[in-house]
Design a protein around this motif. Structure first.
Motif, PDB file in Angstrom:
ATOM      1  N   PHE A 111      10.972 -30.548   8.523  1.00 18.77           N
ATOM      2  CA  PHE A 111      12.301 -30.314   9.057  1.00 18.77           C
ATOM      3  C   PHE A 111      12.237 -29.044   9.891  1.00 18.77           C
ATOM      4  O   PHE A 111      12.657 -27.982   9.441  1.00 18.77           O
ATOM      5  CB  PHE A 111      13.319 -30.167   7.922  1.00 18.77           C
ATOM      6  CG  PHE A 111      13.379 -31.434   7.091  1.00 18.77           C
ATOM      7  CD1 PHE A 111      14.159 -32.505   7.521  1.00 18.77           C
ATOM      8  CD2 PHE A 111      12.632 -31.564   5.938  1.00 18.77           C
ATOM      9  CE1 PHE A 111      14.210 -33.681   6.766  1.00 18.77           C
ATOM     10  CE2 PHE A 111      12.676 -32.755   5.201  1.00 18.77           C
ATOM     11  CZ  PHE A 111      13.457 -33.810   5.607  1.00 18.77           C
ATOM     12  N   ALA A 112      11.648 -29.159  11.062  1.00 17.20           N
ATOM     13  CA  ALA A 112      11.469 -27.984  11.921  1.00 17.20           C
ATOM     14  C   ALA A 112      11.384 -28.399  13.382  1.00 17.20           C
ATOM     15  O   ALA A 112      11.195 -29.577  13.712  1.00 17.20           O
ATOM     16  CB  ALA A 112      10.201 -27.235  11.516  1.00 17.20           C
ATOM     17  N   ALA A 225      21.253 -33.083  14.829  1.00 18.76           N
ATOM     18  CA  ALA A 225      22.519 -33.808  14.726  1.00 18.76           C
ATOM     19  C   ALA A 225      22.302 -35.258  14.290  1.00 18.76           C
ATOM     20  O   ALA A 225      23.106 -36.131  14.593  1.00 18.76           O
ATOM     21  CB  ALA A 225      23.257 -33.755  16.060  1.00 18.76           C
ATOM     22  N   GLN A 226      21.194 -35.512  13.619  1.00 20.83           N
ATOM     23  CA  GLN A 226      20.923 -36.864  13.141  1.00 20.83           C
ATOM     24  C   GLN A 226      20.380 -36.733  11.722  1.00 20.83           C
ATOM     25  O   GLN A 226      19.373 -36.063  11.527  1.00 20.83           O
ATOM     26  CB  GLN A 226      19.878 -37.510  14.059  1.00 20.83           C
ATOM     27  CG  GLN A 226      19.663 -38.976  13.849  1.00 20.83           C
ATOM     28  CD  GLN A 226      20.793 -39.821  14.394  1.00 20.83           C
ATOM     29  OE1 GLN A 226      21.700 -40.186  13.657  1.00 20.83           O
ATOM     30  NE2 GLN A 226      20.776 -40.112  15.674  1.00 20.83           N
ATOM     31  N   LEU A 227      21.081 -37.365  10.781  1.00 21.02           N
ATOM     32  CA  LEU A 227      20.630 -37.270   9.386  1.00 21.02           C
ATOM     33  C   LEU A 227      19.196 -37.792   9.306  1.00 21.02           C
ATOM     34  O   LEU A 227      18.939 -38.954   9.563  1.00 21.02           O
ATOM     35  CB  LEU A 227      21.557 -38.096   8.490  1.00 21.02           C
ATOM     36  CG  LEU A 227      21.297 -37.989   6.998  1.00 21.02           C
ATOM     37  CD1 LEU A 227      21.327 -36.556   6.521  1.00 21.02           C
ATOM     38  CD2 LEU A 227      22.291 -38.828   6.227  1.00 21.02           C
ATOM     39  N   CYS A 228      18.239 -36.887   9.013  1.00 23.08           N
ATOM     40  CA  CYS A 228      16.826 -37.251   9.179  1.00 23.08           C
ATOM     41  C   CYS A 228      16.038 -37.133   7.891  1.00 23.08           C
ATOM     42  O   CYS A 228      14.818 -37.222   7.909  1.00 23.08           O
ATOM     43  CB  CYS A 228      16.204 -36.384  10.271  1.00 23.08           C
ATOM     44  SG  CYS A 228      16.295 -34.623   9.912  1.00 23.08           S
ATOM     45  N   GLY A 229      16.714 -36.923   6.780  1.00 28.14           N
ATOM     46  CA  GLY A 229      15.998 -36.827   5.510  1.00 28.14           C
ATOM     47  C   GLY A 229      16.650 -35.797   4.614  1.00 28.14           C
ATOM     48  O   GLY A 229      17.678 -35.223   4.958  1.00 28.14           O
ATOM     49  N   LEU A 230      16.013 -35.564   3.466  1.00 26.91           N
ATOM     50  CA  LEU A 230      16.614 -34.681   2.460  1.00 26.91           C
ATOM     51  C   LEU A 230      16.797 -33.253   2.944  1.00 26.91           C
ATOM     52  O   LEU A 230      17.717 -32.565   2.542  1.00 26.91           O
ATOM     53  CB  LEU A 230      15.757 -34.686   1.182  1.00 26.91           C
ATOM     54  CG  LEU A 230      15.917 -35.916   0.293  1.00 26.91           C
ATOM     55  CD1 LEU A 230      14.960 -35.849  -0.876  1.00 26.91           C
ATOM     56  CD2 LEU A 230      17.356 -36.033  -0.205  1.00 26.91           C
ATOM     57  N   GLY A 231      15.893 -32.776   3.800  1.00 27.20           N
ATOM     58  CA  GLY A 231      15.973 -31.385   4.263  1.00 27.20           C
ATOM     59  C   GLY A 231      16.715 -31.246   5.578  1.00 27.20           C
ATOM     60  O   GLY A 231      16.655 -30.198   6.223  1.00 27.20           O
ATOM     61  N   HIS A 232      17.431 -32.291   5.980  1.00 30.12           N
ATOM     62  CA  HIS A 232      18.148 -32.280   7.266  1.00 30.12           C
ATOM     63  C   HIS A 232      19.001 -31.026   7.450  1.00 30.12           C
ATOM     64  O   HIS A 232      19.041 -30.440   8.527  1.00 30.12           O
ATOM     65  CB  HIS A 232      19.000 -33.546   7.341  1.00 30.12           C
ATOM     66  CG  HIS A 232      20.060 -33.530   8.382  1.00 30.12           C
ATOM     67  ND1 HIS A 232      19.760 -33.572   9.731  1.00 30.12           N
ATOM     68  CD2 HIS A 232      21.410 -33.454   8.297  1.00 30.12           C
ATOM     69  CE1 HIS A 232      20.899 -33.534  10.410  1.00 30.12           C
ATOM     70  NE2 HIS A 232      21.895 -33.456   9.579  1.00 30.12           N
ATOM     71  N   TYR A 233      19.675 -30.634   6.366  1.00 30.38           N
ATOM     72  CA  TYR A 233      20.606 -29.492   6.452  1.00 30.38           C
ATOM     73  C   TYR A 233      19.914 -28.193   6.845  1.00 30.38           C
ATOM     74  O   TYR A 233      20.529 -27.303   7.393  1.00 30.38           O
ATOM     75  CB  TYR A 233      21.318 -29.310   5.096  1.00 30.38           C
ATOM     76  CG  TYR A 233      20.395 -28.815   4.006  1.00 30.38           C
ATOM     77  CD1 TYR A 233      20.282 -27.455   3.742  1.00 30.38           C
ATOM     78  CD2 TYR A 233      19.602 -29.703   3.292  1.00 30.38           C
ATOM     79  CE1 TYR A 233      19.409 -26.995   2.774  1.00 30.38           C
ATOM     80  CE2 TYR A 233      18.726 -29.249   2.328  1.00 30.38           C
ATOM     81  CZ  TYR A 233      18.634 -27.890   2.071  1.00 30.38           C
ATOM     82  OH  TYR A 233      17.764 -27.432   1.142  1.00 30.38           O
ATOM     83  N   ARG A 234      18.607 -28.079   6.567  1.00 28.08           N
ATOM     84  CA  ARG A 234      17.943 -26.824   6.896  1.00 28.08           C
ATOM     85  C   ARG A 234      17.101 -26.929   8.170  1.00 28.08           C
ATOM     86  O   ARG A 234      16.312 -26.056   8.481  1.00 28.08           O
ATOM     87  CB  ARG A 234      17.094 -26.322   5.725  1.00 28.08           C
ATOM     88  CG  ARG A 234      15.946 -27.204   5.357  1.00 28.08           C
ATOM     89  CD  ARG A 234      15.175 -26.623   4.172  1.00 28.08           C
ATOM     90  NE  ARG A 234      14.561 -27.659   3.377  1.00 28.08           N
ATOM     91  CZ  ARG A 234      13.350 -28.156   3.630  1.00 28.08           C
ATOM     92  NH1 ARG A 234      12.645 -27.722   4.641  1.00 28.08           N
ATOM     93  NH2 ARG A 234      12.867 -29.114   2.860  1.00 28.08           N
ATOM     94  N   MET A 235      17.297 -28.015   8.924  1.00 30.89           N
ATOM     95  CA  MET A 235      16.541 -28.191  10.167  1.00 30.89           C
ATOM     96  C   MET A 235      17.280 -27.438  11.274  1.00 30.89           C
ATOM     97  O   MET A 235      17.970 -28.014  12.104  1.00 30.89           O
ATOM     98  CB  MET A 235      16.414 -29.659  10.514  1.00 30.89           C
ATOM     99  CG  MET A 235      15.442 -29.897  11.652  1.00 30.89           C
ATOM    100  SD  MET A 235      14.957 -31.595  11.727  1.00 30.89           S
ATOM    101  CE  MET A 235      14.158 -31.604  13.328  1.00 30.89           C
TER     102      MET A 235
END
Ligand SMILES: [Cu+2]
Length: 269
Positions: A111-112, A225-235
């Motif tokens: 998530f980076a 701006a695309q839900l991309c997995g569990l760590g999306h919020y910290r991307m």
């Protein structure tokens, strides 16, 4: 209208026109909401059971609503053809020449954001999936390629100069992400296996924005701006908009670091 919409601060050249269109669409929606809502309330009152104990099977004879619907369609067509399509064409059909733009490659991953600058030669070095190392070389950049020796890479740190077009090539290593810069009014899906270009002209440096907002901590961000997995919020990435001089200074410092590192492990020859 835009004041009421509480949009984020504006910091790109094309963003004003986009906000203007967004405002027009909201005005139309407000008129439709009040118009149809009022009409609905009127109909409930006008055709109440007390006044019409038996249903009238002939129904309404007036064509007023047909004309109204036609007028709404005309306004929508004006918004689409007169405002939205020209704006969109400007985004996707009139890219700046790479030589006139600050070129950056942004490779998203869970998530980076991996940021890749071509360096002073203006050419991106070769990248190879076999060279990818999640810790030391997340981009898989080949430092033995002559074009790759001067390339600057960062993780989650995007630095750009104001007042000059920025041309970003976006791709992803894993799933679909979305590259969003709220203040620049930029949002573009990032698709694995595809290079998607996006461009804009930043107009307000981070420093100017700190003064404008009265917030000394203000910083631009890249958000996914695309839900991309569990760590999306910290991307989340960080964007610094410099004056052209400060940007050059930042880039020179990175080049100097690169040379210093290179002389240590002899990558820089
Ligand atoms: Cu993401």
């Amino acid at each position: 209208m835009n004041h009421w919409l509480h949009l984020p601060q504006l910091a790109s050249q094309h963003g004003g026109a986009l906000d203007h269109t967004l405002g027009l669409v909201h005005w139309l929606m407000l008129v439709l909401f009040l118009g149809w809502g009022g009409f609905f309330a009127y109909v409930l009152w006008r055709f109440r059971a007390k006044r019409h104990p038996a249903a009238d099977h002939a129904g309404v004879k007036s064509h007023a609503s047909t004309w109204l619907e036609g007028a709404v369609a005309v306004v929508e067509a004006i918004l689409l053809i007169g405002f939205s399509i020209p704006l969109w064409a400007d985004r996707v059909d009139r890219f700046p020449a790479p030589a006139d733009a600050t070129q950056v490659r942004v490779v998203a991953e869970q998530f980076a954001w991996n940021i890749h600058y071509p360096g002073p030669d203006g050419v991106f070095g070769r990248t190879d999936v076999k060279l990818v190392d999640t810790q030391s070389n997340p981009l898989g950049l080949d430092r033995d390629d002559p074009a790759g020796k001067d390339d600057v890479t960062t993780i989650n740190q995007l630095h750009l100069p104001a007042g000059r077009p920025v041309l970003i090539q976006l791709t992803s290593k894993d799933v679909i992400h979305s590259f969003a810069l709220q203040e620049m009014r930029v949002k573009q899906d990032v698709i694995p296996g595809v290079m998607t270009p996006v461009w804009f002209v930043p107009t307000v440096t981070t420093e100017e924005m700190r003064q404008r907002t009265g917030n000394p901590e203000f910083g631009y961000e890249i958000s996914c701006a695309q839900l991309c997995g569990l760590g999306h919020y910290r991307m989340r990435g960080y964007v610094t908009i410099h004056t052209p001089e400060d940007f050059q200074k930042w880039m020179d410092e990175r080049e100097a670091e690169l040379k210093a590192e290179g002389s240590e492990d002899s990558v820089w020859k």
